[in-house]
Structure formats: C-alpha cells, structure tokens
Design a protein around this motif. Structure first.
Motif, mmCIF file in Angstrom:
data_model
loop_
_atom_site.group_PDB
_atom_site.id
_atom_site.type_symbol
_atom_site.label_atom_id
_atom_site.label_comp_id
_atom_site.label_asym_id
_atom_site.label_seq_id
_atom_site.Cartn_x
_atom_site.Cartn_y
_atom_site.Cartn_z
ATOM 1 N N GLU A 103 0.824 -1.211 0.000
ATOM 2 C CA GLU A 103 0.000 0.000 0.000
ATOM 3 C C GLU A 103 0.861 1.264 0.000
ATOM 4 O O GLU A 103 1.866 1.356 0.700
ATOM 5 C CB GLU A 103 -0.949 0.045 1.200
ATOM 6 C CG GLU A 103 -1.848 1.270 1.120
ATOM 7 C CD GLU A 103 -2.936 1.316 2.166
ATOM 8 O OE1 GLU A 103 -3.952 1.952 1.884
ATOM 9 O OE2 GLU A 103 -2.767 0.744 3.248
ATOM 10 N N ASP A 104 0.453 2.218 -0.800
ATOM 11 C CA ASP A 104 1.093 3.530 -0.925
ATOM 12 C C ASP A 104 2.505 3.471 -1.518
ATOM 13 O O ASP A 104 3.315 4.353 -1.265
ATOM 14 C CB ASP A 104 1.130 4.272 0.417
ATOM 15 C CG ASP A 104 -0.252 4.691 0.892
ATOM 16 O OD1 ASP A 104 -1.187 4.717 0.066
ATOM 17 O OD2 ASP A 104 -0.401 4.998 2.087
ATOM 18 N N CYS A 105 2.775 2.461 -2.303
ATOM 19 C CA CYS A 105 4.043 2.404 -3.055
ATOM 20 C C CYS A 105 3.776 3.089 -4.398
ATOM 21 O O CYS A 105 3.607 2.438 -5.431
ATOM 22 C CB CYS A 105 4.505 0.960 -3.247
ATOM 23 S SG CYS A 105 5.040 0.160 -1.735
ATOM 24 N N TYR A 106 3.700 4.388 -4.368
ATOM 25 C CA TYR A 106 3.275 5.185 -5.527
ATOM 26 C C TYR A 106 4.130 4.950 -6.763
ATOM 27 O O TYR A 106 3.632 4.969 -7.881
ATOM 28 C CB TYR A 106 3.310 6.685 -5.211
ATOM 29 C CG TYR A 106 2.610 7.097 -3.954
ATOM 30 C CD1 TYR A 106 1.290 6.731 -3.710
ATOM 31 C CD2 TYR A 106 3.262 7.869 -3.004
ATOM 32 C CE1 TYR A 106 0.649 7.116 -2.550
ATOM 33 C CE2 TYR A 106 2.625 8.260 -1.839
ATOM 34 C CZ TYR A 106 1.319 7.882 -1.619
ATOM 35 O OH TYR A 106 0.695 8.260 -0.472
ATOM 36 N N ALA A 107 5.412 4.783 -6.597
ATOM 37 C CA ALA A 107 6.332 4.690 -7.737
ATOM 38 C C ALA A 107 6.476 3.272 -8.275
ATOM 39 O O ALA A 107 7.101 3.061 -9.296
ATOM 40 C CB ALA A 107 7.710 5.225 -7.328
ATOM 41 N N PHE A 108 5.886 2.284 -7.593
ATOM 42 C CA PHE A 108 6.115 0.888 -7.942
ATOM 43 C C PHE A 108 5.463 0.478 -9.252
ATOM 44 O O PHE A 108 4.309 0.764 -9.502
ATOM 45 C CB PHE A 108 5.599 -0.026 -6.830
ATOM 46 C CG PHE A 108 5.816 -1.479 -7.107
ATOM 47 C CD1 PHE A 108 7.082 -2.015 -7.032
ATOM 48 C CD2 PHE A 108 4.766 -2.296 -7.468
ATOM 49 C CE1 PHE A 108 7.302 -3.354 -7.305
ATOM 50 C CE2 PHE A 108 4.967 -3.626 -7.727
ATOM 51 C CZ PHE A 108 6.236 -4.154 -7.651
ATOM 52 N N GLY A 109 6.250 -0.220 -10.061
ATOM 53 C CA GLY A 109 5.773 -0.929 -11.237
ATOM 54 C C GLY A 109 5.185 -0.092 -12.339
ATOM 55 O O GLY A 109 4.709 0.995 -12.123
ATOM 56 N N GLU A 110 5.268 -0.604 -13.519
ATOM 57 C CA GLU A 110 4.496 -0.090 -14.643
ATOM 58 C C GLU A 110 3.606 -1.220 -15.099
ATOM 59 O O GLU A 110 2.414 -1.054 -15.249
ATOM 60 C CB GLU A 110 5.398 0.394 -15.776
ATOM 61 C CG GLU A 110 4.557 0.840 -16.933
ATOM 62 C CD GLU A 110 5.113 1.998 -17.708
ATOM 63 O OE1 GLU A 110 4.814 2.043 -18.898
ATOM 64 O OE2 GLU A 110 5.810 2.859 -17.151
ATOM 65 N N THR A 111 4.227 -2.382 -15.267
ATOM 66 C CA THR A 111 3.470 -3.589 -15.578
ATOM 67 C C THR A 111 3.632 -4.543 -14.413
ATOM 68 O O THR A 111 4.742 -4.895 -14.036
ATOM 69 C CB THR A 111 3.970 -4.238 -16.881
ATOM 70 O OG1 THR A 111 3.742 -3.322 -17.959
ATOM 71 C CG2 THR A 111 3.236 -5.533 -17.167
ATOM 72 N N LEU A 112 2.515 -4.950 -13.846
ATOM 73 C CA LEU A 112 2.517 -5.884 -12.732
ATOM 74 C C LEU A 112 2.030 -7.220 -13.260
ATOM 75 O O LEU A 112 0.866 -7.374 -13.617
ATOM 76 C CB LEU A 112 1.608 -5.377 -11.614
ATOM 77 C CG LEU A 112 1.542 -6.223 -10.346
ATOM 78 C CD1 LEU A 112 2.926 -6.388 -9.726
ATOM 79 C CD2 LEU A 112 0.596 -5.588 -9.351
ATOM 80 N N ASN A 127 -3.513 1.961 -3.731
ATOM 81 C CA ASN A 127 -2.849 3.254 -3.909
ATOM 82 C C ASN A 127 -1.450 3.131 -4.526
ATOM 83 O O ASN A 127 -0.597 3.982 -4.307
ATOM 84 C CB ASN A 127 -2.802 4.030 -2.590
ATOM 85 C CG ASN A 127 -2.907 5.518 -2.818
ATOM 86 O OD1 ASN A 127 -3.288 5.975 -3.893
ATOM 87 N ND2 ASN A 127 -2.558 6.295 -1.822
ATOM 88 N N CYS A 128 -1.230 2.070 -5.285
ATOM 89 C CA CYS A 128 0.015 1.935 -6.068
ATOM 90 C C CYS A 128 -0.267 2.592 -7.415
ATOM 91 O O CYS A 128 -0.593 1.926 -8.406
ATOM 92 C CB CYS A 128 0.403 0.468 -6.244
ATOM 93 S SG CYS A 128 1.004 -0.311 -4.750
ATOM 94 N N THR A 129 -0.175 3.884 -7.442
ATOM 95 C CA THR A 129 -0.599 4.665 -8.610
ATOM 96 C C THR A 129 0.334 4.526 -9.811
ATOM 97 O O THR A 129 -0.022 4.934 -10.913
ATOM 98 C CB THR A 129 -0.749 6.149 -8.224
ATOM 99 O OG1 THR A 129 0.485 6.604 -7.665
ATOM 100 C CG2 THR A 129 -1.860 6.337 -7.211
ATOM 101 N N GLY A 130 1.521 3.943 -9.638
ATOM 102 C CA GLY A 130 2.460 3.757 -10.741
ATOM 103 C C GLY A 130 2.149 2.565 -11.622
ATOM 104 O O GLY A 130 2.659 2.449 -12.732
ATOM 105 N N ILE A 131 1.281 1.645 -11.152
ATOM 106 C CA ILE A 131 0.934 0.465 -11.955
ATOM 107 C C ILE A 131 0.045 0.907 -13.108
ATOM 108 O O ILE A 131 -0.975 1.563 -12.906
ATOM 109 C CB ILE A 131 0.209 -0.598 -11.107
ATOM 110 C CG1 ILE A 131 1.100 -1.074 -9.966
ATOM 111 C CG2 ILE A 131 -0.221 -1.775 -11.982
ATOM 112 C CD1 ILE A 131 0.389 -1.964 -8.953
#
Length: 185
Positions: A103-112, A127-131
C-alpha cells in the motif's frame, strides 16, 4: 538468526543509505528495516524467498532493491508507505501477498505480472498509482476486495480464465481503467 538464514534486524546504524543483505539469507524478518527513513538502496541476495510482515514498513526513501529479488511470499505491511520504491522487486515467483503489503508504493511498477499468485490480501496493492498494466496469468479464482483500490494509474487489466469472481471494490477508484479483458471460460 543463529543459522544465518533469517535477517532479524537491520544493524543499528540506521542513518545508512544502503545495506547489503548477506548471501544465504532466505527470509527478511518481521520489522527488520521498519522505519529506516534514510535507507535508499538494499542489495538482496537471490536466496531470499520470504519478506516478513512490516519488513520495510515506512522506509519512505527506499528506491531500489538490487539483485535477483524474486520472493514467493510477502507479509502484511511489508512495503507499506515505501513511496519511492520503483526498482528491483520481481513478483514473477510470488505465490502470496498479504494485506496492505504494498500500500502507498506510488512509484512501484508499470506492468505488474503475477503469473504464480494464488493469494492476494485486501488492500495489498492499494494506492500503487504507478501500476499501468495488470496481468493475472495464474490459478487465482477471485480478486479480493480492495486489493487494487485507488490504483489510479491502471489502464489495462488482463485476468486469467481461472478468475470466477471479482470481489467488491477490488478495482474501485481505478479512474484510468480503459480495458478489462476477461477470457471466456
């Protein structure tokens, strides 16, 4: 631990910006790096398969996990509020991820891509908005409630044909979702 297979606690010099976990360690223990606010980079050996509860809890400056980091299990709140984590965590071997783990790892991943996942806890990726793209190519039968809540960056989701149920609010507030592919089964 005595057998050197579990990292119990990060050494007391908590002002360090980087740390190397010794080879042979298989588990990063509960709260091992919890609250290490200056930590930016951790070198993780490929032997690590388990990341325990709250292992990197609120390591807000953590940006990179270096090495072949491919865990099979991630505990509750393991990367909670690691807002800058964007590199080094390969989830291709992951079979279970607990509640609030990312949760709240905003910068994590583009493709999961979650090819081996069998268990996802509620709010696991909330809230991983970077996915941007989410791929389920596994044997999961349901997507748990709130598991991708407020992942506002997701535009595409490809579900596995084994998914029979999407629980309440699993993708709530995924405001950019443009394509959801559900294979026939």
């Amino acid at each position: 631990s005595f057998d050197r297979k579990k990292l119990i606690k990060f050494p007391k010099e908590k002002s360090k910006k980087s740390f190397t976990i010794p080879n042979g360690v298989e588990e990063i223990g509960e709260s091992a790096f919890k609250g290490c606010h200056s930590l930016k980079k951790v070198r993780v050996p490929e032997s690590v398969v388990t990341i325990g509860e709250q292992a990197f809890f609120q390591c807000k400056q953590l940006q990179t996990l270096e090495g072949d980091v491919r865990p099979t299990s991630i505990g509750s709140y393991a990367f909670f509020e690691c807002n800058n984590l964007k590199e080094g965590l390969d989830l291709s071997r992951l079979s279970s991820i607990a509640t609030y783990a990312m949760e709240d790892c905003y910068a994590f991943g583009e493709t999961l891509n979650l090819p081996k996942i069998t268990s996802i806890g509620s709010y696991a990726f909330s809230n991983c908005t970077g996915i941007k793209n989410l791929l389920f190519q596994n044997k999961m039968t349901s997507v748990p409630s709130y598991s991708f809540y407020q992942c506002s960056g997701i535009t595409n989701i490809l579900l596995s044909s084994s998914v029979k149920r999407i629980e309440n609010y699993a993708f709530q507030k995924c405001s950019r979702l443009a394509k959801l592919i559900i294979p026939e089964n």
